[in-house]
Design a protein around this motif. Structure first.
Motif, PDB file in Angstrom:
ATOM      1  N   GLU A 450       0.827  -1.203   0.000  1.00  0.00           N
ATOM      2  CA  GLU A 450       0.000   0.000   0.000  1.00  0.00           C
ATOM      3  C   GLU A 450       0.868   1.263   0.000  1.00  0.00           C
ATOM      4  OE1 GLU A 450      -3.122   0.532  -0.387  1.00  0.00           O
ATOM      5  OE2 GLU A 450      -3.959  -1.477  -0.222  1.00  0.00           O
ATOM      6  N   VAL A 451       1.944   1.245   0.771  1.00  0.00           N
ATOM      7  CA  VAL A 451       2.869   2.384   0.774  1.00  0.00           C
ATOM      8  C   VAL A 451       3.441   2.593  -0.628  1.00  0.00           C
ATOM      9  CG1 VAL A 451       5.115   3.207   1.583  1.00  0.00           C
ATOM     10  CG2 VAL A 451       3.474   2.259   3.220  1.00  0.00           C
ATOM     11  N   LEU A 452       3.862   1.515  -1.266  1.00  0.00           N
ATOM     12  CA  LEU A 452       4.445   1.617  -2.602  1.00  0.00           C
ATOM     13  C   LEU A 452       3.422   2.098  -3.620  1.00  0.00           C
ATOM     14  CD1 LEU A 452       6.605  -1.595  -2.448  1.00  0.00           C
ATOM     15  CD2 LEU A 452       7.491   0.710  -2.872  1.00  0.00           C
ATOM     16  N   ASP A 465       8.167   8.146 -15.613  1.00  0.00           N
ATOM     17  CA  ASP A 465       8.628   6.831 -16.072  1.00  0.00           C
ATOM     18  C   ASP A 465       8.762   5.859 -14.909  1.00  0.00           C
ATOM     19  OD1 ASP A 465       8.782   7.799 -18.660  1.00  0.00           O
ATOM     20  OD2 ASP A 465      10.915   8.268 -18.549  1.00  0.00           O
ATOM     21  N   THR A 466       9.341   6.348 -13.831  1.00  0.00           N
ATOM     22  CA  THR A 466       9.542   5.510 -12.649  1.00  0.00           C
ATOM     23  C   THR A 466       8.212   5.068 -12.055  1.00  0.00           C
ATOM     24  OG1 THR A 466      11.606   6.680 -12.163  1.00  0.00           O
ATOM     25  CG2 THR A 466      10.608   5.421 -10.362  1.00  0.00           C
ATOM     26  N   ALA A 467       7.259   5.991 -11.983  1.00  0.00           N
ATOM     27  CA  ALA A 467       5.952   5.661 -11.435  1.00  0.00           C
ATOM     28  C   ALA A 467       5.261   4.590 -12.272  1.00  0.00           C
ATOM     29  CB  ALA A 467       5.088   6.921 -11.366  1.00  0.00           C
ATOM     30  N   THR A 468       5.371   4.701 -13.589  1.00  0.00           N
ATOM     31  CA  THR A 468       4.777   3.697 -14.467  1.00  0.00           C
ATOM     32  C   THR A 468       5.427   2.337 -14.246  1.00  0.00           C
ATOM     33  OG1 THR A 468       4.231   5.350 -16.151  1.00  0.00           O
ATOM     34  CG2 THR A 468       4.365   3.054 -16.873  1.00  0.00           C
ATOM     35  N   ASN A 469       6.745   2.332 -14.133  1.00  0.00           N
ATOM     36  CA  ASN A 469       7.480   1.097 -13.869  1.00  0.00           C
ATOM     37  C   ASN A 469       7.006   0.465 -12.558  1.00  0.00           C
ATOM     38  OD1 ASN A 469       9.360  -0.960 -13.525  1.00  0.00           O
ATOM     39  ND2 ASN A 469      11.121   0.317 -13.998  1.00  0.00           N
ATOM     40  N   MET A 470       6.808   1.308 -11.544  1.00  0.00           N
ATOM     41  CA  MET A 470       6.366   0.803 -10.245  1.00  0.00           C
ATOM     42  C   MET A 470       4.981   0.168 -10.339  1.00  0.00           C
ATOM     43  SD  MET A 470       7.671   3.736  -7.565  1.00  0.00           S
ATOM     44  CE  MET A 470       7.002   2.849  -6.140  1.00  0.00           C
ATOM     45  N   THR A 471       4.054   0.847 -11.017  1.00  0.00           N
ATOM     46  CA  THR A 471       2.695   0.300 -11.093  1.00  0.00           C
ATOM     47  C   THR A 471       2.670  -1.035 -11.831  1.00  0.00           C
ATOM     48  OG1 THR A 471       2.223   1.623 -13.089  1.00  0.00           O
ATOM     49  CG2 THR A 471       1.590   2.559 -10.964  1.00  0.00           C
ATOM     50  N   VAL A 472       3.502  -1.169 -12.856  1.00  0.00           N
ATOM     51  CA  VAL A 472       3.587  -2.449 -13.572  1.00  0.00           C
ATOM     52  C   VAL A 472       4.039  -3.546 -12.624  1.00  0.00           C
ATOM     53  CG1 VAL A 472       4.845  -3.716 -15.354  1.00  0.00           C
ATOM     54  CG2 VAL A 472       3.940  -1.444 -15.857  1.00  0.00           C
ATOM     55  N   GLN A 473       5.093  -3.261 -11.843  1.00  0.00           N
ATOM     56  CA  GLN A 473       5.606  -4.272 -10.919  1.00  0.00           C
ATOM     57  C   GLN A 473       4.632  -4.544  -9.772  1.00  0.00           C
ATOM     58  OE1 GLN A 473       9.759  -4.477  -9.918  1.00  0.00           O
ATOM     59  NE2 GLN A 473      10.306  -2.850 -11.366  1.00  0.00           N
ATOM     60  N   LEU A 474       3.860  -3.523  -9.388  1.00  0.00           N
ATOM     61  CA  LEU A 474       2.870  -3.705  -8.322  1.00  0.00           C
ATOM     62  C   LEU A 474       1.627  -4.432  -8.813  1.00  0.00           C
ATOM     63  CD1 LEU A 474       3.133  -0.184  -6.646  1.00  0.00           C
ATOM     64  CD2 LEU A 474       3.840  -2.354  -5.617  1.00  0.00           C
ATOM     65  N   CYS A 491      -9.049  -6.804  -5.475  1.00  0.00           N
ATOM     66  CA  CYS A 491      -8.228  -8.014  -5.423  1.00  0.00           C
ATOM     67  C   CYS A 491      -8.880  -9.108  -6.262  1.00  0.00           C
ATOM     68  CB  CYS A 491      -8.069  -8.487  -3.974  1.00  0.00           C
ATOM     69  SG  CYS A 491      -7.025  -7.392  -2.979  1.00  0.00           S
ATOM     70  N   PRO A 492      -8.165 -10.124  -6.711  1.00  0.00           N
ATOM     71  CA  PRO A 492      -6.750 -10.336  -6.384  1.00  0.00           C
ATOM     72  C   PRO A 492      -5.818  -9.520  -7.284  1.00  0.00           C
ATOM     73  CG  PRO A 492      -7.548 -12.113  -7.752  1.00  0.00           C
ATOM     74  CD  PRO A 492      -8.731 -11.240  -7.494  1.00  0.00           C
ATOM     75  N   VAL A 493      -4.625  -9.267  -6.772  1.00  0.00           N
ATOM     76  CA  VAL A 493      -3.574  -8.564  -7.511  1.00  0.00           C
ATOM     77  C   VAL A 493      -2.351  -9.457  -7.550  1.00  0.00           C
ATOM     78  CG1 VAL A 493      -1.984  -6.620  -7.493  1.00  0.00           C
ATOM     79  CG2 VAL A 493      -4.396  -6.259  -6.907  1.00  0.00           C
ATOM     80  N   SER A 494      -1.812  -9.628  -8.746  1.00  0.00           N
ATOM     81  CA  SER A 494      -0.581 -10.407  -8.902  1.00  0.00           C
ATOM     82  C   SER A 494       0.553  -9.471  -9.261  1.00  0.00           C
ATOM     83  CB  SER A 494      -0.748 -11.464 -10.001  1.00  0.00           C
ATOM     84  OG  SER A 494      -1.756 -12.394  -9.655  1.00  0.00           O
ATOM     85  N   ILE A 495       1.613  -9.504  -8.486  1.00  0.00           N
ATOM     86  CA  ILE A 495       2.751  -8.629  -8.760  1.00  0.00           C
ATOM     87  C   ILE A 495       3.553  -9.159  -9.943  1.00  0.00           C
ATOM     88  CG2 ILE A 495       2.896  -7.969  -6.328  1.00  0.00           C
ATOM     89  CD1 ILE A 495       5.532  -9.693  -6.305  1.00  0.00           C
ATOM     90  N   ALA A 496       4.363  -8.272 -10.517  1.00  0.00           N
ATOM     91  CA  ALA A 496       5.209  -8.647 -11.660  1.00  0.00           C
ATOM     92  C   ALA A 496       6.588  -8.047 -11.437  1.00  0.00           C
ATOM     93  CB  ALA A 496       4.599  -8.152 -12.970  1.00  0.00           C
ATOM     94  N   ARG A 497       7.281  -8.581 -10.449  1.00  0.00           N
ATOM     95  CA  ARG A 497       8.581  -8.033 -10.073  1.00  0.00           C
ATOM     96  C   ARG A 497       9.542  -8.017 -11.257  1.00  0.00           C
ATOM     97  NH1 ARG A 497      13.249 -10.501  -7.416  1.00  0.00           N
ATOM     98  NH2 ARG A 497      14.494  -8.859  -6.432  1.00  0.00           N
ATOM     99  N   GLY A 498      10.167  -6.837 -11.474  1.00  0.00           N
ATOM    100  CA  GLY A 498      11.078  -6.677 -12.599  1.00  0.00           C
ATOM    101  C   GLY A 498      12.470  -6.278 -12.146  1.00  0.00           C
ATOM    102  N   GLU A 499      13.197  -5.626 -13.064  1.00  0.00           N
ATOM    103  CA  GLU A 499      14.554  -5.188 -12.755  1.00  0.00           C
ATOM    104  C   GLU A 499      14.526  -4.070 -11.717  1.00  0.00           C
ATOM    105  OE1 GLU A 499      17.319  -6.561 -13.988  1.00  0.00           O
ATOM    106  OE2 GLU A 499      16.093  -8.008 -15.105  1.00  0.00           O
ATOM    107  N   ASN A 500      15.664  -3.836 -11.074  1.00  0.00           N
ATOM    108  CA  ASN A 500      15.773  -2.753 -10.105  1.00  0.00           C
ATOM    109  C   ASN A 500      15.452  -1.420 -10.779  1.00  0.00           C
ATOM    110  OD1 ASN A 500      16.552  -4.520  -8.135  1.00  0.00           O
ATOM    111  ND2 ASN A 500      18.751  -4.136  -8.382  1.00  0.00           N
ATOM    112  N   LEU A 501      14.749  -0.559 -10.050  1.00  0.00           N
ATOM    113  CA  LEU A 501      14.387   0.742 -10.603  1.00  0.00           C
ATOM    114  C   LEU A 501      15.622   1.551 -10.988  1.00  0.00           C
ATOM    115  CD1 LEU A 501      11.538   1.945  -8.201  1.00  0.00           C
ATOM    116  CD2 LEU A 501      11.298   1.049 -10.522  1.00  0.00           C
ATOM    117  N   PHE A 502      16.610   1.570 -10.101  1.00  0.00           N
ATOM    118  CA  PHE A 502      17.813   2.369 -10.319  1.00  0.00           C
ATOM    119  C   PHE A 502      19.041   1.564  -9.892  1.00  0.00           C
ATOM    120  CE2 PHE A 502      14.395   5.406  -9.776  1.00  0.00           C
ATOM    121  CZ  PHE A 502      14.624   6.287 -10.830  1.00  0.00           C
ATOM    122  N   PRO A 503      19.698   0.912 -10.839  1.00  0.00           N
ATOM    123  CA  PRO A 503      20.946   0.213 -10.502  1.00  0.00           C
ATOM    124  C   PRO A 503      21.963   1.199  -9.934  1.00  0.00           C
ATOM    125  CG  PRO A 503      20.180  -0.385 -12.704  1.00  0.00           C
ATOM    126  CD  PRO A 503      19.334   0.768 -12.255  1.00  0.00           C
TER     127      PRO A 503
END
Length: 651
Positions: A450-452, A465-474, A491-503
């Motif tokens: 919820e915080v994310l 761009d970062t916000a869009t990336n976050m919502t995709v992963q969330l 719900c239900p929500v399935s996450i889609a964990r991706g690459e690190n936001l900022f290497p």
């Protein structure tokens, strides 16, 4: 849409006499953030930017390039449009002062003010600044008849002109600012403007006969309209003023201008007086931001340190650049741009804080709940504390962005991010997983998610761009701030964990690359390079004591012999006056033996001996690499004074 829920934000229209720089990017990014923020809050927001294309400087620049002024403007304006696309700027309109729609409104405003007696013809004699295209009252001149703004010499001019009765509106302006103390921010600018008005306003010249590149004055085509009078009206001409069904009827009452501090008097004295004369309300707010230096120095083409926004977005990403500009410095103050500071913020704020929070949280949802978002179960006071902080964050950021405190808004958001990272350490979800405490683990994981989700919404205006990336992963769709409610999600929500936001950036490697880029820029600015040669960065600084350890001597080259089975090596016999020695050097492909014998060269005489291809080499020839020829252009350093005795020490 209720007028109370409209928001009109503008940048200055940028003068097309140069390529876009960090100042242009700074103002436009800030306006873009405000537009996105208010849109996300349910407002009908309108965002205007554009270009100022008339005046003497444009006319002169075009002549030098053998172009018409319009041809020059058409070429340069594309650089600005390309930059806005690069920076992910989403303006509603782009106004050009060469647009027919603008020209018609400017002429209509002039006719209206002339008819009601607020414009009259006269003759003006005064000191004129060509670069600023403005007359400067003697009381405001800097020392030795120079402009108070750009500090360049002024020219004495006399010409027929039309005047705007600025003096007529002095009391009305003071009354408006007395009743609207937030109409000019920051407050030190408010005090500056009010003090200037109280010192006495004089009528302003608004036409020119000495140049042709401008909007023709209706009814007197010997004159063109003064560039600043022309330019200021863009904020209305883009709104279809004065049409009864024009956009200005809806948006103008809520107009906010973002400007640099150098043009605040035009926007807070002349412009609101023009609006009062037209029967239109002055801007709700004019915010004047500061200027940027670079690594503590003023930006200058001559030293090659001008910040190129295109280069910065390519090196760091546009979101990182947007974040840094608005986080690093309070918006009304001058700031110092440093690539090192930006790289450090990327590693600390973006990689360590935000990126780490997203990665850790989603990794645990994936590990313990197979990537499916759990619901709240066992809620404690600690979880409620996080929820309350998240809800308070929205209100605090609203207050801070209402006064354009971008850095404070981002600090507030990062307090929530930092608190969430600490929450992970406090709740230790990995232990809850091992203990099979399902209810407690569900609540912790849902709280982090919820915080994310909230962070992605509140961050979107700054870093889309970062916000869009976050919502995709969330595992969700983007959401407006006005629609956000803690815990309310389908719900239900399935996450889609991706690459690190900022290497994380390798700062050692980054510093090396920056040194190479800086060397190339300095060389280009100094006019000593027109090639793509990659200059070697300066080595680590040494002390004078270190340098004294290096013994450089003049040596006479007495003989040169090729080293067997080594295409690049010569064995040189050197005479130092007090001894003879051999040195092996890799210069065979650049010199024939007869080109070297008899020459006096400089060698490092106290270099530890080395055995090279069976030869004891004692020393090293000094040589230079021609940057235009790369490795193909090696030259040994010789002594021009042939009478210099061998063995003489170089100091």
């Amino acid at each position: 849409m209720d007028k109370d829920k409209t928001f009109y934000i503008t940048t200055p229209i940028y003068y097309v006499n140069d390529v876009p720089h960090i100042g242009h990017a700074y103002t436009t990014i800030a306006a873009d953030v405000l537009d996105r923020w208010y849109t996300s809050g349910g407002y009908d927001s309108y965002f205007l930017t554009g270009t100022d294309e008339h005046g003497q400087k444009i006319e002169q620049s075009a002549q030098k390039r053998g172009m018409t002024p319009k041809e020059l403007c058409d070429e340069v304006v594309q650089n600005f449009k390309r930059l806005w696309e690069t920076l992910n700027i989403q303006n509603n309109d782009f106004i050009r002062t060469t647009d027919k729609r603008h020209e018609e409104v400017v002429q209509e405003v002039f006719r209206h003010l002339l008819a009601q007696g607020d414009v009259y013809k006269g003759e003006y004699e005064g000191w004129y600044c060509v670069p600023c295209e403005t007359y400067v009252p003697e009381a405001q001149m800097a020392e030795e008849n120079t402009c108070p703004d750009c500090h360049r010499p002024l020219t004495k001019m006399t010409e027929e002109t039309y005047f705007f009765r600025l003096s007529k509106y002095q009391d009305a302006l003071l009354d408006y600012y007395e009743k609207n103390k937030d109409a000019i921010l920051p407050h030190e600018r408010y005090n500056e403007v009010v003090s200037f008005i109280k010192s006495g306003l004089k009528d302003q010249s608004i036409s020119r006969t000495t140049l042709k590149w401008g909007i023709p004055l209706p009814g007197d085509d010997r004159h063109v309209i003064y560039v600043w009078f022309d330019a200021l009206i863009n904020y209305l001409s883009a709104m279809d003023f004065p049409k009864e069904d024009g956009k200005w009827k809806k948006y103008w009452p809520s107009v906010r201008h973002l400007v640099g501090k150098d043009i605040i008097r035009f926007h807070c004295v002349i412009w609101p007086a023009m609006l009062l004369a037209l029967g239109v309300n002055p801007p709700v707010r004019v915010f004047a931001h500061g200027w940027w230096t670079v690594d503590g120095e003023k930006m200058s083409k001559s030293i090659g340190n001008v910040v190129d926004p295109f280069e910065m977005t390519e090196l760091f990403s546009r979101d990182s650049f947007r974040y840094f500009l608005l986080r690093e410095v309070p918006f009304g103050q001058d700031g110092n741009f440093s690539e090192m500071a930006m790289a450090s913020r990327i590693n600390s704020d973006l990689a360590n804080d935000l990126g780490n929070l997203l990665s850790r949280s989603l990794q645990m949802i994936q590990k313990y709940r197979n990537g499916v978002l759990p619901d709240f179960a066992e809620v404690t006071e600690l979880d409620t504390e996080i929820k309350n902080l998240a809800q308070a964050t929205v209100g605090e950021m609203e207050e801070e962005l209402d006064r354009f405190a971008f850095d404070e808004a981002l600090k507030t958001l990062w307090k929530l991010i930092s608190r969430a990272n600490k929450y992970i350490d406090e709740t230790e979800p990995w232990k809850l997983g091992k203990e099979n405490n399902a209810a407690r683990l569900d609540t912790v994981l849902r709280t982090l998610w919820e915080v994310l989700r909230e962070v992605s919404i509140l961050l979107a205006p700054f870093m889309p761009d970062t916000a869009t990336n976050m919502t995709v992963q969330l595992g969700i769709e983007p959401m407006k701030r006005i629609d956000w409610v803690w815990g309310k999600i389908n719900c239900p929500v399935s996450i889609a964990r991706g690459e690190n936001l900022f290497p994380r950036l390798d700062l050692v490697q980054w510093e090396k690359e920056k040194a190479e880029r800086d060397a190339k820029k300095r060389a280009k600015a100094a006019g000593i390079s027109n090639s793509n040669f990659e200059f070697e960065p300066l080595a680590e600084e040494i002390s004078i004591d270190d340098f004294k350890k290096v013994d450089l001597r003049v040596a006479l080259i007495e003989s040169v012999t090729p080293v067997p089975k080594a295409d690049k090596l010569y064995k040189l016999e050197l005479n130092l006056g007090f001894e003879k020695r051999f040195v092996v050097s890799g210069i065979r492909q650049y010199y024939a033996p007869e080109d070297l014998v008899g020459k006096k060269a400089i060698i490092v005489a106290n270099l530890r001996p080395a055995r090279i291809r069976g030869v004891d080499s004692k020393g090293m020839l000094l040589a230079a690499e021609n940057p235009e020829k790369g490795k193909e252009g090696i030259s040994i350093v010789t002594i021009l004074d042939t009478t210099m005795p061998q063995g003489a020490r170089v100091c």
